[in-house]
Design a protein around this motif. Structure first.
Motif, PDB file in Angstrom:
ATOM      1  N   ALA A 163       0.851  -1.186   0.029  1.00  0.00           N
ATOM      2  CA  ALA A 163       0.027  -0.076   0.118  1.00  0.00           C
ATOM      3  C   ALA A 163       1.063   1.206  -0.046  1.00  0.00           C
ATOM      4  O   ALA A 163       0.635   2.299  -0.840  1.00  0.00           O
ATOM      5  CB  ALA A 163      -0.930   0.019   1.189  1.00  0.00           C
ATOM      6  N   LEU A 191      -5.471  -5.662   2.161  1.00  0.00           N
ATOM      7  CA  LEU A 191      -5.359  -4.278   0.979  1.00  0.00           C
ATOM      8  C   LEU A 191      -6.416  -3.764   0.939  1.00  0.00           C
ATOM      9  O   LEU A 191      -6.450  -2.586   0.653  1.00  0.00           O
ATOM     10  CB  LEU A 191      -4.831  -5.053  -0.211  1.00  0.00           C
ATOM     11  N   GLU A 194      -6.693  -1.382   3.529  1.00  0.00           N
ATOM     12  CA  GLU A 194      -5.600  -0.180   3.216  1.00  0.00           C
ATOM     13  C   GLU A 194      -6.258   0.941   2.232  1.00  0.00           C
ATOM     14  O   GLU A 194      -5.259   1.800   2.090  1.00  0.00           O
ATOM     15  CB  GLU A 194      -4.498  -0.819   2.821  1.00  0.00           C
ATOM     16  N   VAL A 196      -6.073  -0.082  -0.773  1.00  0.00           N
ATOM     17  CA  VAL A 196      -5.548  -0.282  -2.069  1.00  0.00           C
ATOM     18  C   VAL A 196      -5.992  -1.689  -2.501  1.00  0.00           C
ATOM     19  O   VAL A 196      -5.087  -2.522  -2.278  1.00  0.00           O
ATOM     20  CB  VAL A 196      -3.934  -0.176  -1.647  1.00  0.00           C
TER      21      VAL A 196
END
Length: 346
Positions: A163, A191, A194, A196
């Motif tokens: 990320a 992810l 995050e 991302v």
């Protein structure tokens, strides 16, 4: 640009019809389209091959509409060699087309004895990314992968490092490679948290290695919305005519960790001969049939291909023009393309 400039200042003049030959496919639920065939620099793009030939193959791939070039810090020899090769081509020939290229690289495989040159730690991943950018001669890569799962490092740390690569502007998307299904599911969630999302996973897949169909990874990709870009779709040359009679002198099977000579046996040859017959009945080579077969999977975005010549590249890309596989033909492939034939399963 004036002809008085040295050759290395000239930008390649790409074919005007380059987007008419290879179909493009959406990567999962992202906004990124990739060509059905991506070009991998895993082999034959290190310092042990002539640069002029490497350059010509890369430029020809771009002229065919292959805009995605897949690299890794380990590719060579030596390590980093393939990235340096592509960097030379990018700076000297393709600099005017950077916005049309999708460049990917990977980190995580062992690069040396240092504990900081392997694994999924922040230090290794982000340090390797900086080296890759330097070797490639670009400010960012489009896709940055964790190449090899590392169960000694918390998955949270690996996800955070990926990320960070995006937030820093050094990568646009992130991917993973060689992850088993449960670990792929776990990092996809990390992810997502995050902000991302996981763009893509790079597993091995071919008529002779159907692991992603059996272990749930293909279904996970569809469920979670990430793409699959598959490597070794020709099973390291097993899905060609190369080994039908014997193992040629100097062939990859003689010294590759990915092939076991003992598995290239009469059973393999009998099954492969039947697949060759099917391919020829369709007006194709076995390699073209094998590429078309992996691309028929709805979870697969792109198939990674390499090439040692322009002619080989042209031949493989023609698989995109093959007639659609019928149910009867798929049944024949299932009968003779038995999972595990000739390959070392992981």
């Amino acid at each position: 640009m004036s002809d008085t400039f040295p050759h290395y200042y000239r930008v390649h003049q790409a074919a005007e019809n380059r987007y008419e030959q290879v179909p493009y496919r959406r990567t999962g639920r992202s906004g990124l389209d990739l060509p059905a065939f991506s070009f991998g620099l895993w082999q034959k793009f290190g310092a042990d091959y002539a640069f002029d030939k490497q350059r010509d193959i890369i430029l020809h791939a771009f002229d065919l509409g292959i805009t995605h070039f897949d690299n890794a810090n380990r590719y060579g020899p030596p390590h980093r060699g393939a990235e340096q090769t592509f960097g030379r081509v990018l700076r000297k020939e393709l600099s005017g087309y950077r916005e049309e290229l999708v460049l990917s690289t990977k980190a995580g495989g062992a690069m040396g004895p240092s504990p900081y040159l392997k694994g999924g730690s922040r230090k290794n991943l982000l340090g390797s990314l900086d080296l890759s950018l330097r070797d490639l001669g670009t400010d960012y890569v489009d896709i940055f992968y964790h190449h090899t799962p590392d169960e000694t490092t918390p998955l949270e740390e690996t996800a955070s490092a990926l990320a960070t690569a995006v937030r820093s502007g050094k990568a646009l998307y992130v991917g993973i490679s060689n992850y088993k299904t449960d670990r792929a599911a776990a990092i996809a969630q990390l992810l997502k948290a995050e902000g991302v999302p996981l763009l893509i996973h790079q597993p091995r897949y071919s008529i002779f290695d159907r692991s992603i169909d059996q272990n749930g990874l293909a279904q996970l990709a569809l469920d979670e919305g990430f793409g699959l870009i598959v490597y070794s779709p020709l099973a390291q040359g097993l899905l060609t005519n190369k080994y039908l009679e014997s193992i040629p002198e100097g062939a990859r099977a003689e010294n590759s960790e990915f092939l076991d000579k003992s598995l290239i046996d009469e059973t393999y040859r009998q099954r492969t001969a039947e697949l060759v017959k099917l391919a020829e009945s369709r007006g194709q080579s076995l390699a073209q049939l094998a590429l078309q077969w992996v691309l028929r999977n709805p979870a697969v975005t792109s198939a990674l291909i390499g090439a040692s010549s322009i002619e080989q590249l042209d031949h493989n890309v023609q698989a995109a023009q093959g007639p659609e596989l019928t149910d009867d033909e798929l049944a024949v492939i299932d009968e003779f393309g038995v999972h595990g034939t000739g390959v070392v399963l992981r």
